[in-house]
Structures are given as C-alpha cells and as structure tokens.
Design a protein around this motif. Structure first.
Motif, short mmCIF file in Angstrom:
data_model
loop_
_atom_site.label_atom_id
_atom_site.label_comp_id
_atom_site.label_asym_id
_atom_site.label_seq_id
_atom_site.Cartn_x
_atom_site.Cartn_y
_atom_site.Cartn_z
N ARG A 70 44.40 27.41 34.54
CA ARG A 70 45.75 26.52 33.51
C ARG A 70 46.81 27.28 34.69
O ARG A 70 47.92 26.55 35.29
CB ARG A 70 46.51 27.53 32.19
N ALA A 71 46.71 28.80 35.72
CA ALA A 71 47.52 28.88 36.83
C ALA A 71 47.44 27.64 37.74
O ALA A 71 46.94 27.57 38.65
CB ALA A 71 47.43 30.27 36.73
N PRO A 72 48.73 27.77 38.82
CA PRO A 72 48.24 27.22 40.05
C PRO A 72 47.58 27.66 40.79
O PRO A 72 47.23 26.88 42.20
CB PRO A 72 49.83 26.50 40.30
N MET A 73 47.60 29.06 41.13
CA MET A 73 46.96 29.54 41.66
C MET A 73 45.91 29.92 41.59
O MET A 73 45.62 31.03 40.56
CB MET A 73 47.95 31.47 42.04
N PRO A 74 45.27 29.75 42.63
CA PRO A 74 43.59 30.11 42.12
C PRO A 74 42.86 31.75 41.56
O PRO A 74 41.95 31.22 40.48
CB PRO A 74 41.89 29.67 42.82
N PHE A 75 43.37 32.23 42.10
CA PHE A 75 42.95 33.69 41.83
C PHE A 75 43.95 34.10 40.79
O PHE A 75 43.75 35.84 40.51
CB PHE A 75 42.51 34.55 42.98
N THR A 76 44.95 34.09 39.96
CA THR A 76 46.07 34.45 39.30
C THR A 76 45.12 35.35 37.62
O THR A 76 43.99 34.91 37.47
CB THR A 76 46.48 33.19 38.20
N ALA A 77 45.84 36.56 37.83
CA ALA A 77 45.28 37.15 36.95
C ALA A 77 45.11 36.44 35.33
O ALA A 77 45.76 36.08 35.33
CB ALA A 77 45.84 38.63 36.47
N ALA A 78 43.62 36.54 34.89
CA ALA A 78 43.51 36.51 34.06
C ALA A 78 44.27 37.21 32.79
O ALA A 78 45.30 38.46 32.73
CB ALA A 78 41.98 36.34 33.35
N SER A 79 44.70 36.37 31.03
CA SER A 79 45.05 37.64 30.03
C SER A 79 44.58 38.23 30.25
O SER A 79 43.35 38.72 30.10
CB SER A 79 46.04 36.65 29.26
N SER A 80 45.41 39.12 29.08
CA SER A 80 44.25 40.29 28.70
C SER A 80 43.52 40.23 27.49
O SER A 80 42.14 40.51 27.89
CB SER A 80 45.08 41.66 27.92
N GLU A 81 43.41 38.76 26.97
CA GLU A 81 42.26 38.07 25.98
C GLU A 81 41.11 38.01 27.24
O GLU A 81 39.90 38.37 26.77
CB GLU A 81 42.96 37.44 25.21
N ARG A 82 41.91 36.90 27.94
CA ARG A 82 40.15 36.28 28.10
C ARG A 82 39.66 37.33 29.23
O ARG A 82 38.22 37.26 29.43
CB ARG A 82 41.03 35.56 29.65
N PHE A 83 40.40 38.13 30.24
CA PHE A 83 39.98 39.57 30.75
C PHE A 83 38.97 40.10 29.60
O PHE A 83 37.60 41.08 30.34
CB PHE A 83 40.79 40.21 31.71
N ALA A 84 39.84 40.45 28.70
CA ALA A 84 38.79 41.46 28.12
C ALA A 84 37.57 41.10 27.82
O ALA A 84 36.34 41.17 28.00
CB ALA A 84 39.18 41.65 26.15
N ALA A 85 37.03 39.67 26.94
CA ALA A 85 36.09 38.67 27.01
C ALA A 85 35.23 38.52 27.89
O ALA A 85 33.99 39.64 28.19
CB ALA A 85 36.71 37.66 26.90
#
Length: 292
Positions: A70-85
C-alpha cells in the motif's frame, strides 16, 4: 546463536548444525535490475532458488510477502501483523534459530535480518558469503521447493529501529544523529547510469555497503577493517546515533548489519530512503559532490 562474529555464521558452522529441528535456513534472494532506459525491474528470485539452494532452506519472498504494497515505495517494511504472518509461514517463530542467505552479496539477507530484529526476533544471523561461499566450500545444494514448517511469530516492534522522513528532517541539524548514505559515491553524484537519481540527504556521510564486502567472495570484510571504516566516519562514537539510508532502503540494512557485526546494534534505518526523500518537494536534497 553463538559465533565468533556476531550476527554472522560461516558455511562450516551452518553445515555442522544440519539435523537441528529448530534451525530454519532461509533463502532471501531478490534480483533487482535498473536499466537506464526503463523503470526498476524486481524479480523475487524464486526461480534461482528452485534451481539451487542450501538443503532444507525455505524461500522468503521479500518483495511480495514482507513488504507493504500500500506504500508508494516498493520495499517499505510491512506492518507487524503482515510481517508476523509472513515470518510464521516460512517457519520463523518462538524457539527457532534462523540463518539467512542470498545468492548475491548478502544485502537481501541483511534486509530480512533487520526486519526480524525490528519486530523483536534476535536469534538470527546471516550466512557470510551466502550461497556462493557455501558452494565454493564444497557443500551440497538441492533443487526444488522445500515446504516450510509453519510457526507462530509474535511481533514485538522496536520503533527506535525505524526512521521516517519526518524524523530525519527533524534531525538534520542535530549533532547527535549521524546520517549514513549506504550508496557508492558515484551513485550519489549521478554517475551511475543504472540509478539516475542523484543527490543525498544534507549532512550525511558515505559508508558504501559495497566497500564493506569482499567483491570476490561476497563475505564481509574482516572485523578490524570494518571497525576502521566505521571509526573514521564517526559511526562508533557512543555520543551519536547512526541512521542509515540508501536508494530504496536495502543497502541501508546491509550497513546496519555490518555495524552490528562490530558491536553497534542500535542503528536505525530510514526505510523510504532517497527514493522517498527525493520525491518530496518539502524535503531538502543536495546534488553534486558526495557527502563528507
């Protein structure tokens, strides 16, 4: 995870751990090309993983699964929830020990190393030299897909490890903050045809990730050499807080990892890096000569 070099392991060490049910080996390879005539092309690297990988290694798609689309930069760090999954899906979780590698110079492995630590997971190291050193040392490789044993990853985000454009802008005149440009000087000057964006964040110093790695082996340079580079730039001064950035925030994590190897584990990363900074009219950017 014990090792003579913090945050790294050798191929010999890793081979000796085979059979440990708590060990998770992760291939983090991404292929990134930046043709002068077109936009950045991102290949997650799954095909090269399927052709050859360390036995039992699973594959992590840093672009698709571990980034915020959803972020404009392609490798923006995922949210904690998305990262945990995403981390749990590849088998990373409580009680697991993790070794990361890539099929390049370690930059992508360092990226996931940083993201794991950002969300509170510390039992992680990078295989020094990655797959190329593994193969050069005579160890076997495998083909095809390894199915991960899913785990429960509980995120505990450390916000101090992540910088925003606003926090960088507020720190430009703060002598307690050392802003580090992880790109090579030629890129900053605009001399790299594969990356036409030039300039740098005002007041930053250059510690190019490429200068921290042996170009022939992909290994990090010896610890004493790394320490000398960082001391010269002022990055080991306990009175300052280092913040790294690069073009898209990937090489920045490589420098952060190298700093951790010599004992500096409190480094923050500006995830949006110059791609975000240079695209914002409200933020000052300096073109021309490399940073001091």
């Amino acid at each position: 995870m014990s090792n003579t070099r913090p945050h790294t392991v050798t191929a010999d060490w890793l081979y000796e751990q085979f059979g440990d049910e708590d060990l998770v080996i992760v291939d983090t390879t991404v292929h990134l090309t930046m043709p002068p005539e077109g936009s950045v092309h991102i290949d997650p690297g799954l095909d090269t993983y399927l052709e050859a990988h360390i036995p039992d290694a699973v594959y992590a798609d840093l672009f698709t699964d571990f980034s915020d689309h959803r972020a404009p930069m392609p490798f923006t760090a995922a949210s904690s929830e998305r990262f945990a999954a995403a981390a749990g899906a590849v088998g990373i979780g409580q009680g697991r020990r993790v070794v990361l590698y890539d099929q390049g110079n370690g930059m992508w492995a360092a990226r996931l190393w940083w993201q794991l630590r950002l969300d509170g997971f510390d039992d992680v190291a990078v295989l020094d030299g990655g797959l190329s050193v593994w193969r050069a040392d005579g160890y076997p490789v495998a083909e095809g897909q390894v199915v991960p044993h899913a785990a429960m990853f509980v995120p505990r985000r450390r916000p101090e490890m992540l910088c925003s454009a606003e926090s960088i802008a507020a720190a430009l005149d703060d002598p307690r903050i050392l802003i580090i440009d992880a790109r090579d000087p030629a890129t900053g000057r605009g001399d790299n045809p594969s990356y036409p964006r030039r300039g740098h964040i005002p007041g930053s110093v250059t510690i190019a990730y490429g200068d921290l790695v042996d170009l022939e082996t992909g290994r990090l340079r010896p610890t004493d050499e790394l320490r000398a580079v960082f001391e010269e730039a002022g990055a080991l001064d306990p009175e300052v807080s280092p913040v790294t950035y690069s073009g898209g925030g990937i090489a920045a994590t490589g420098v952060a990892h190298a700093l951790a190897v010599v004992g500096r584990t409190d480094v923050a990363v500006y995830c949006g890096s110059l791609d975000e900074w240079a695209g914002a009219d409200s933020l000052p950017s300096v073109e021309g000569p490399e940073p001091r």
